[in-house]
Design a protein around this motif. Structure first.
Motif, PDB file in Angstrom:
ATOM      1  N   GLU A  75       0.817  -1.219   0.000  1.00 56.42           N
ATOM      2  CA  GLU A  75       0.000   0.000   0.000  1.00 56.42           C
ATOM      3  C   GLU A  75       0.844   1.259   0.000  1.00 56.42           C
ATOM      4  O   GLU A  75       0.347   2.342  -0.270  1.00 56.42           O
ATOM      5  N   LYS A  76       2.113   1.121   0.340  1.00 57.88           N
ATOM      6  CA  LYS A  76       2.982   2.289   0.460  1.00 57.88           C
ATOM      7  C   LYS A  76       4.350   1.996  -0.152  1.00 57.88           C
ATOM      8  O   LYS A  76       4.838   0.866  -0.069  1.00 57.88           O
ATOM      9  N   ILE A  77       4.950   3.019  -0.760  1.00 60.56           N
ATOM     10  CA  ILE A  77       6.322   2.864  -1.247  1.00 60.56           C
ATOM     11  C   ILE A  77       7.266   3.146  -0.088  1.00 60.56           C
ATOM     12  O   ILE A  77       7.102   4.134   0.628  1.00 60.56           O
ATOM     13  N   THR A  78       8.241   2.266   0.119  1.00 60.47           N
ATOM     14  CA  THR A  78       9.157   2.498   1.231  1.00 60.47           C
ATOM     15  C   THR A  78      10.525   2.971   0.765  1.00 60.47           C
ATOM     16  O   THR A  78      11.366   3.310   1.577  1.00 60.47           O
ATOM     17  N   GLY A  79      10.763   3.013  -0.548  1.00 60.58           N
ATOM     18  CA  GLY A  79      12.034   3.544  -1.025  1.00 60.58           C
ATOM     19  C   GLY A  79      12.290   3.106  -2.452  1.00 60.58           C
ATOM     20  O   GLY A  79      11.712   2.123  -2.922  1.00 60.58           O
ATOM     21  N   ILE A  80      13.148   3.861  -3.160  1.00 60.81           N
ATOM     22  CA  ILE A  80      13.576   3.414  -4.483  1.00 60.81           C
ATOM     23  C   ILE A  80      15.092   3.548  -4.587  1.00 60.81           C
ATOM     24  O   ILE A  80      15.714   4.343  -3.872  1.00 60.81           O
ATOM     25  N   PHE A  81      15.676   2.739  -5.446  1.00 62.66           N
ATOM     26  CA  PHE A  81      17.119   2.811  -5.679  1.00 62.66           C
ATOM     27  C   PHE A  81      17.382   2.562  -7.166  1.00 62.66           C
ATOM     28  O   PHE A  81      16.765   1.679  -7.755  1.00 62.66           O
ATOM     29  N   VAL A  82      18.280   3.357  -7.754  1.00 58.99           N
ATOM     30  CA  VAL A  82      18.572   3.187  -9.174  1.00 58.99           C
ATOM     31  C   VAL A  82      19.769   2.254  -9.325  1.00 58.99           C
ATOM     32  O   VAL A  82      20.865   2.561  -8.862  1.00 58.99           O
ATOM     33  N   LEU A  83      19.540   1.098  -9.956  1.00 54.39           N
ATOM     34  CA  LEU A  83      20.617   0.125 -10.138  1.00 54.39           C
ATOM     35  C   LEU A  83      21.489   0.486 -11.325  1.00 54.39           C
ATOM     36  O   LEU A  83      22.702   0.384 -11.275  1.00 54.39           O
ATOM     37  N   GLY A  97      14.354  10.287  -2.265  1.00 54.69           N
ATOM     38  CA  GLY A  97      13.631  10.350  -1.006  1.00 54.69           C
ATOM     39  C   GLY A  97      12.185  10.793  -1.155  1.00 54.69           C
ATOM     40  O   GLY A  97      11.341  10.467  -0.336  1.00 54.69           O
ATOM     41  N   GLN A  98      11.903  11.531  -2.233  1.00 53.79           N
ATOM     42  CA  GLN A  98      10.545  12.026  -2.438  1.00 53.79           C
ATOM     43  C   GLN A  98       9.525  10.906  -2.567  1.00 53.79           C
ATOM     44  O   GLN A  98       8.344  11.101  -2.322  1.00 53.79           O
ATOM     45  N   PHE A  99       9.997   9.728  -2.994  1.00 52.79           N
ATOM     46  CA  PHE A  99       9.052   8.639  -3.244  1.00 52.79           C
ATOM     47  C   PHE A  99       8.656   7.925  -1.959  1.00 52.79           C
ATOM     48  O   PHE A  99       7.671   7.197  -1.933  1.00 52.79           O
ATOM     49  N   VAL A 100       9.468   8.121  -0.900  1.00 51.43           N
ATOM     50  CA  VAL A 100       9.220   7.365   0.323  1.00 51.43           C
ATOM     51  C   VAL A 100       7.853   7.725   0.892  1.00 51.43           C
ATOM     52  O   VAL A 100       7.481   8.898   0.960  1.00 51.43           O
ATOM     53  N   SER A 101       7.111   6.699   1.301  1.00 51.80           N
ATOM     54  CA  SER A 101       5.791   6.762   1.915  1.00 51.80           C
ATOM     55  C   SER A 101       4.717   7.387   1.016  1.00 51.80           C
ATOM     56  O   SER A 101       3.727   7.895   1.492  1.00 51.80           O
ATOM     57  N   GLU A 133       2.451  13.733  -5.612  1.00 47.43           N
ATOM     58  CA  GLU A 133       3.246  14.491  -6.576  1.00 47.43           C
ATOM     59  C   GLU A 133       4.707  14.507  -6.138  1.00 47.43           C
ATOM     60  O   GLU A 133       5.013  14.552  -4.950  1.00 47.43           O
ATOM     61  N   ILE A 134       5.587  14.479  -7.136  1.00 53.32           N
ATOM     62  CA  ILE A 134       7.002  14.652  -6.819  1.00 53.32           C
ATOM     63  C   ILE A 134       7.586  15.701  -7.763  1.00 53.32           C
ATOM     64  O   ILE A 134       7.067  15.912  -8.862  1.00 53.32           O
ATOM     65  N   ASN A 135       8.641  16.365  -7.334  1.00 51.19           N
ATOM     66  CA  ASN A 135       9.295  17.371  -8.159  1.00 51.19           C
ATOM     67  C   ASN A 135      10.187  16.709  -9.199  1.00 51.19           C
ATOM     68  O   ASN A 135      10.893  15.760  -8.892  1.00 51.19           O
TER      69      ASN A 135
END
Lengths: 227, 207
Positions: free
Chosen positions: A139-147, A166-170, A190-192
């Protein structure tokens, strides 16, 4: 007196014709290409598994951070605890097409803490490969990482920075995530955009939206199924 | 044909008198792109050395079989092969470094330094000379990259190889590790090298 008949052009000997043949002239190029090609295939066969392993190791290393956040991961490491990352693959069917996602299930002592999904898509310059952390119920995004990314240095490659990721967290997964230009993102989903790299920012967001749309159902179902 | 330089001359020329970066202005893409840290610069130099030595030796071995109108194709083929090997090797054994260098390792294919050495030296001279030439040029390239990287890293981050050497009071000049820093450093060092060699040749003429 009879005039001398013009002489017929001498027929080219077979040897000469062979010498002027384009393919024959390129014999060195062709045989070198064949030789180098098979040498490279050998290199790829020897080193390929090792490179894949490096990528998987990196993924595993990132699992705690993606599921628990940076601080959570640090606390856990200090406490001497470890997360188990169980690799699985989830097949999603839509419109008659099947796509397979490689998903890691983050477990601590048998309890599920979240999911890490590997996903990729076209960026501005080349394929972007990223990891997406989700909570147990998806239900929630807890983080992203670019491989992996080959975005423009100085602009698009800022998608790897902590601040932007960090904008994607939660962010919730109920709605699609939207990219906003000009730094005025204030809505819940929304994210910048990275300044000067709207396409790269959109590409990352699209990959996430697609993965979330595809996997929300299957992962939530797995979650309710229990262990 | 005029006398070709010997192996030793080729080797020495590559390091300073015909330095690929400072004297021939070749291979500037990696020179500007990967010199924000010494580690990246050394890895790049090592990759270029590997590709250049292999390409030069192979080209020299087959130099009598080359047809003038097909030679560039063969150079490119040879170079591309060794670049791919270097790229895969880095991804397998120096994974983090290969992520830092990113597309610049595959881009060695278009580093004109290598094709220039194949054309100028390896396609005309023996294996030993071609090898010496490749090593000399690579040393020159490494020297140039490291000198630029050292200046940029020390001014931009206050350290070398990621270890702090300047006192904490030094405010890091971030611009030095960003692209403009590469142009500034390269321009200034190039000027310095030209000024120094001018002065030396001036002295030699007067003396």
């Amino acid at each position: 007196m009879k005039p001398i008949e013009p002489m017929e052009p001498m027929p080219q000997s077979t040897l000469e014709r062979l010498k002027n043949n384009n393919i024959i002239q390129a014999w060195l190029v062709l045989s070198l290409a064949l030789f180098f090609g098979s040498a490279l295939a050998g290199v790829q066969m020897t080193l390929g598994p090792k490179i894949e392993e490096n990528k998987i190791n990196e993924t595993r290393e990132k699992v705690p951070e993606l599921v628990l956040g940076k601080e959570g991961a640090q606390q856990m490491a200090e406490a001497g605890e470890t997360l188990e990352a169980l690799p699985e693959s989830v097949v999603v069917e839509k419109g008659g097409k099947q796509s397979t996602y490689s998903v890691f299930e983050a477990l601590k002592g048998g309890e599920r803490l979240g999911w890490v999904v590997k996903s990729s898509g076209q960026g501005y310059a080349d394929k972007i490969e990223l990891l997406l952390g989700l909570d147990p119920a998806a239900e929630k995004i807890t983080g992203i990482f670019v491989l992996e990314q080959k975005e423009t240095p100085g602009l698009g490659n800022k998608i790897v920075t902590d601040a932007w990721r960090g904008q994607f967290v939660s962010k919730g997964t109920a709605q699609r995530i939207a990219v906003v230009k000009g730094g005025n993102a204030d809505g819940p989903n929304e994210i910048n955009a990275v300044t000067g790299a709207t396409i790269s920012s959109k590409a990352v967001t699209d990959i996430i939206n697609l993965a979330v749309a595809d996997l929300k159902g299957p992962l939530a179902a797995k979650g309710s199924e229990g262990k | 044909m005029a006398d070709q330089p010997t192996a030793i001359e080729r080797f020495v020329q590559g390091i300073l008198p015909e330095n690929p970066v400072y004297r021939q202005l070749l291979g500037l893409c990696p020179t500007l792109a990967v010199t924000n840290g010494l580690q990246a610069a050394i890895t790049m130099s090592a990759a270029v050395t590997f590709v250049l030595v292999c390409a030069n030796v192979i080209t020299s071995l087959i130099r009598n079989l080359l047809k003038p109108h097909l030679r560039i194709v063969i150079f490119t083929l040879t170079i591309a092969t060794f670049v791919t090997i270097a790229d895969r090797f880095l991804a397998a054994y120096l994974y983090q470094m290969s992520k830092v260098l990113g597309p610049y390792i595959p881009l060695i294919i278009v580093n004109c330094l290598i094709i220039c050495r194949c054309e100028v030296c390896a396609s005309k001279q023996g294996v030993f000379t071609a090898g010496a030439d490749a090593i000399g040029q690579s040393l020159g390239f490494c020297l140039a990259l490291c000198s630029i990287a050292a200046v940029r890293e020390i001014l931009g981050t206050g350290g070398l190889f990621g270890i702090r050497v300047l006192p904490a009071a030094w405010s890091d000049w971030v611009i030095m590790v960003l692209p403009p820093g590469a142009f500034l450093t390269f321009g200034l060092l190039l000027g310095l090298v030209n000024w120094y060699s001018d002065r030396r040749s001036g002295k030699a003429n007067r003396g």
